[in-house]
Design an enzyme around this catalytic site. Sequence first.
Site, short mmCIF file in Angstrom:
data_model
loop_
_atom_site.label_atom_id
_atom_site.label_comp_id
_atom_site.label_asym_id
_atom_site.label_seq_id
_atom_site.Cartn_x
_atom_site.Cartn_y
_atom_site.Cartn_z
N GLU D 61 0.81 -1.22 0.00
CA GLU D 61 0.00 0.00 0.00
C GLU D 61 0.84 1.27 0.00
OE1 GLU D 61 -1.01 -2.78 1.31
OE2 GLU D 61 -3.04 -2.97 0.52
N HIS D 130 -12.19 -4.78 8.14
CA HIS D 130 -12.63 -4.60 6.74
C HIS D 130 -13.98 -3.89 6.65
CE1 HIS D 130 -9.51 -7.56 5.77
NE2 HIS D 130 -9.78 -7.45 4.49
C1 LIG Z 1 -2.61 -4.63 3.67
C2 LIG Z 1 -3.60 -5.42 2.92
N1 LIG Z 1 -3.71 -5.24 1.59
C3 LIG Z 1 -4.59 -5.94 0.88
C4 LIG Z 1 -5.42 -6.84 1.48
C5 LIG Z 1 -6.45 -7.61 0.67
N2 LIG Z 1 -6.06 -9.00 0.56
C6 LIG Z 1 -6.53 -9.93 1.38
S1 LIG Z 1 -5.85 -11.41 1.10
C7 LIG Z 1 -4.91 -10.81 -0.15
C8 LIG Z 1 -4.00 -11.72 -0.88
C9 LIG Z 1 -2.96 -12.25 0.04
O1 LIG Z 1 -2.18 -13.17 -0.63
P1 LIG Z 1 -1.17 -14.09 0.14
O2 LIG Z 1 -0.37 -13.29 1.10
O3 LIG Z 1 -0.43 -14.85 -0.88
O4 LIG Z 1 -2.08 -15.07 1.03
P2 LIG Z 1 -3.14 -16.14 0.55
O5 LIG Z 1 -4.46 -15.42 0.50
O6 LIG Z 1 -2.70 -16.68 -0.76
O7 LIG Z 1 -3.15 -17.16 1.63
C10 LIG Z 1 -5.12 -9.46 -0.33
C11 LIG Z 1 -4.48 -8.65 -1.36
C12 LIG Z 1 -5.32 -6.97 2.88
N3 LIG Z 1 -6.12 -7.78 3.56
N4 LIG Z 1 -4.40 -6.28 3.56
#
Ligand SMILES: Cc1ncc(C[n+]2csc(CCOP(=O)(O)OP(=O)(O)O)c2C)c(N)n1
Lengths: 329, 329, 326, 326
Positions: D61, D130
């Site tokens: 971000e 959220h």
């Molecule tokens: C700081 C932040 N940015 C964006 C999000 C939205 N978001 C939730 S899960 C996700 C993907 C995360 O990917 P990863 O770390 O690979 O974990 P996975 O969901 O694959 O277990 C995003 C972008 C968030 N929750 N927090």
Amino acid sequence: MTATVDAPRLLELYELMSVIRGTEKAAHDAFLAGLVKGTTHLAAGHEAVAVGASAALRPDDYVFATYRGHHHAMARGAAPAECLAELMSKATGVCQAKGGSMHLTKASAGMLGSYAIVGAHLPLAAGAAWSALLRGTDQVAVAFFGDGATNIGAFHEALNLSAVWALPVLFICENNLYMEYTPISSVTAVEHPAADRAAAYRLPAEVIDGNDVVVVADAVGRAADRARAGGGPTVLEAQTYRHFGHSRTDPATYRPAEEVQRWLARDPLDVASRRLSELGVPDQEITAAAARAAGVVADAVAAAKSADGADPAQALTDVWADGGHQWRT
Amino acid sequence: MTATVDAPRLLELYELMSVIRGTEKAAHDAFLAGLVKGTTHLAAGHEAVAVGASAALRPDDYVFATYRGHHHAMARGAAPAECLAELMSKATGVCQAKGGSMHLTKASAGMLGSYAIVGAHLPLAAGAAWSALLRGTDQVAVAFFGDGATNIGAFHEALNLSAVWALPVLFICENNLYMEYTPISSVTAVEHPAADRAAAYRLPAEVIDGNDVVVVADAVGRAADRARAGGGPTVLEAQTYRHFGHSRTDPATYRPAEEVQRWLARDPLDVASRRLSELGVPDQEITAAAARAAGVVADAVAAAKSADGADPAQALTDVWADGGHQWRT
Amino acid sequence: MADLITYRDAVADGIAREMRRDPAVVCLGEDIGAAGGVFKTTVGLQAEFGPHRVRDTPISEQAIVGIAMGAAMTGIRPVAEIMFSDFLACCWDYLANEIPKMRYMTGGQVTVPLVIRTANGGGLGFGAQHSQSVENWALAVPGLKVVAPSNPADVVGLLASAIRTDDPVVFFEHKGLFASRGEAAPDGHVVPLGEAAVARPGTDITIVALAATVPLALAAADELAGSGVQAEVIDLRCLVPLDMAAVLASVRKTSRLLIVEENPYQGGWGGTVASIVADEGFELLDAPIRRVAAACVPLPFADALEDEVIPTTPKVVAALRDLLAY
Amino acid sequence: MADLITYRDAVADGIAREMRRDPAVVCLGEDIGAAGGVFKTTVGLQAEFGPHRVRDTPISEQAIVGIAMGAAMTGIRPVAEIMFSDFLACCWDYLANEIPKMRYMTGGQVTVPLVIRTANGGGLGFGAQHSQSVENWALAVPGLKVVAPSNPADVVGLLASAIRTDDPVVFFEHKGLFASRGEAAPDGHVVPLGEAAVARPGTDITIVALAATVPLALAAADELAGSGVQAEVIDLRCLVPLDMAAVLASVRKTSRLLIVEENPYQGGWGGTVASIVADEGFELLDAPIRRVAAACVPLPFADALEDEVIPTTPKVVAALRDLLAY
Ligand SMILES: Cc1ncc(C[n+]2csc(CCOP(=O)(O)OP(=O)(O)O)c2C)c(N)n1
Ligand SMILES: Cc1ncc(C[n+]2csc(CCOP(=O)(O)OP(=O)(O)O)c2C)c(N)n1
Ligand SMILES: [Mg+2]
Ligand SMILES: [Mg+2]
């Protein structure tokens, strides 16, 4: 590699993974049936990471997970019923339905929360590890996080500080190749987003098979031993794959069919059951474990469904340690 | 290494470094005399980084600096008088005395600001580089930052994104061994806090002598060429030392005397003047350059001192692009 | 008369008292150890309590407060320093989303007893990124207690309460007050959170103030006393818990209210105080509620400009005269 | 009658119109490209404008808004998405300290024309991290314009103004409104920043609302219309610039004011509105100023709990009845 997990123990782990898998499927069904509000991030496919790690940790160790954390809660001892009840907004939810799917927490089992801001909990795990040092215990703390979390600032700050302070903390990345709908490889220049960064902090790292519960248990065991002995943090990158989409009803059409097939063929339950057979455990014992797991899940679903809904009065409690929410006289 | 800077050019750079040194000393005196409010972070000792880099950049390139940024402002073309006037709260200040020492900016010379939140400007430089790509120019952007900035989240996010997008941006660390009063080595596990992190983003890196203006110009020139040719970012770690304390009247007693002596013996002005002699430039030409610089500084001090104080009416202008500060009807 | 000490020294004194009392109290932050803090508010702590309980950190604001949170969840009572309150923005996720929500969203399973201390406020020519008053940011987050002392004894007494409470506290030390002197706190001095002080009793108009605006309000009240007007000055001490009972009781007496705050008018804490009085104290009022707050601009560097932006005694006096003439 | 479109589709429509008009407009954010955004508010943009003008980012971000700022300073007009407004906390330094201050602290040398779009608000069971309404955070920062549309046509018209202004804008899209439908915006539709709309004219009481509280206020007003009461609903549309002229004009007519906001009461934007009316509109009021706002708790997950915390139509109706009976 020599498996440090013997057959009886592996059968237990297999059963626990089966419980988690069944609970995740039940959660999916409940979501589709409109019983779960908001969103869910299912960990089906990731079970070996949670169960393998928990097998290698002590009950007094600390675990911090992400919004995709059902498996970690259950691996550490949260009951499937209280997890499902949480998702279904029931009073019996593990967080009294105040947290929801993304925030499963079982503090009494050292499962210190699921965090929905990507990367935010890595410093927290470092803090729990620092606390262990300050209090003179030999507890370790573990942060589980996704591949996507390796590009956010908190990751960098947590690893640096943990390295410099030689904290007893393990950083375990569940690399499932994707963030939400976008491949991690498209936004990261190194091949292993977690492990390839460890050198930047002079930390040891290992890339491991995250779908093999024995491999995970061994690697976590080694890292935890080193941490307890004052050897500082370790970065582990567990390669795994999610069976469902990112969240809710995501059909995950962005994933090539061939890739999905390849990974489904390496289902952590199958890997464990093959290992059990190799260790000479008879098929009927494996089947019996799976059946017991199915029974646990069925009971949990029934219990969660029949529980009372969350009590609206709970909305205004527990902001403060005195139990209330008053902010003015 | 072959110096790409010829004698006449090096004499210019020497003179510019002398102007900066003189201005920093004047700023120090002004601070002690109570003419400068708040704080100042002097860059005396760091001149070769700013002047060497600027010598290798084009006028339409972009530069982003820290609160220790006087040298970058002047190297890019801000006049000593307008910088000193800014410090002295004068209407003729380069930011109309609204910015102060920590925020010197000369946008017309591509010097896009001095930022006082450690690390915050690294993504900004990446943004300016992205902008160049989008607009189809071959400009490059440069972020200068301290060793301490390598442990903050924005550093990590900026380097990762810049690497993945192959942006024409240079990350130049001025490693002066200390943050405020604490050695960087006590809070960083790798030896080179910037360069040793580059591999985590698959970026090229170089550790260079930041007190030799020719070395800096060469390294920056190479990195800028690569960036302009689409080769993406480079991390440069320029080893240098500050002659004053961190800020204001800090006597920097936390630094061992031996260390200070060793570094003062490598004063960038001396290094440059030795190079000039080696290139056959007569002593009197070097002395004459230094004298011209002293004259420029003396004039600048006089001009700044005699300028009008900041106009209080300016306090309420330029919040918005329409020039005003109204937030309601 | 009691000894006088500076507000600056009171900070280290207040922390040391709690560290002596409770071994679970530890400090962390940038340059807080051997250097004693950039504002010299932690001088002597590392010498007395050692480098493990008073620990220097990298420049990693997220790690500082994040590690403090993790430690607080597991039996430690950390006192984390964020050098300038402006830098809270660098770790705002922890203050807004993590620390204050953990207890609630786990259904009370976890408590987070920590203090985040930070140097707040302007008036010293530190420019736009080192001068803000951001106590209103913390007020806006459910689950944070918010403390901002105006004098040395309160620094000690409120630090004691802040460190002892099981809730997370943001503790704003005002840069403009560090050099100011006041009575030293007696042994065992504890000021409860959420009790405003009557800094000056009066009958004709109520001035509600906080931290550095308390001396401003007192100076203005003194000036008006010359014309026979007795202003009552309420030092809120805390924004959460907010002692509205004290404010409403004063307005009941005076019927007139002026709020003096250093944060910007829009979104400032005075809006919350004013709106409560405009609701619950509507019938008490004989005049409009007025707020003297910072203008909607970043803080400028030059003194002459900064004075245009933040509250000053003349501005407070003018507003008081206006309201009294209503 | 005009076509109906969803609020969600209006976002992509509004951005596309500006991208067609001005090649300097680009978008960046997490999963905004091929995936069309997690809320499907950027569907079609990458297909139409290509991957260079509609760019997926890492989960970073700070880099997202930081790079947007650097680009905005050098000739580009970025529209950056921060997926959920809660995550603004992860890059708050940029919103609080960098973007809004650059122009001012350089004496006007630099402008930063960018838009940060984000999904704001609760009511959908997304839990504490959220679901927040954080428009009040942005209000508290001098130098940010703050927009929060309540209907699809306003989404398009306000996006046009937000993208065209040379000032930085935080654009709050309310998650609870994405599925709602309204009239499509005509070609060239532009709604100026800082002009409130009278969403429902009335004479008896003024309700000031924003984004998702506008439909709440309208529903409550409809309910009261049954008892012969005509409430006027003001849709602020923007918090900065804030159309206080519209609010004061309405109160002049109705003499009664209720503010309905989704952010928490303490530190909420309603405090600013209330305090201005309690000052400049003091003589217009026949009753206390009341605010219906969120309780001082993190947002709980379960619906039954969330309803206790955020404004609902019954709470608005009760407050209106109270004030009308005063
Ligand atoms: C700081 C932040 N940015 C964006 C999000 C939205 N978001 C939730 S899960 C996700 C993907 C995360 O990917 P990863 O770390 O690979 O974990 P996975 O969901 O694959 O277990 C995003 C972008 C968030 N929750 N927090
Ligand atoms: C985010 C943030 N944290 C802390 C500070 C306070 N601070 C200002 S300069 C500084 C030291 C920076 O050290 P370094 O990056 O090495 O740069 P140098 O001052 O040596 O040039 C610190 C901690 C700050 N300005 N911003
Ligand atoms: Mg992933
Ligand atoms: Mg340094």
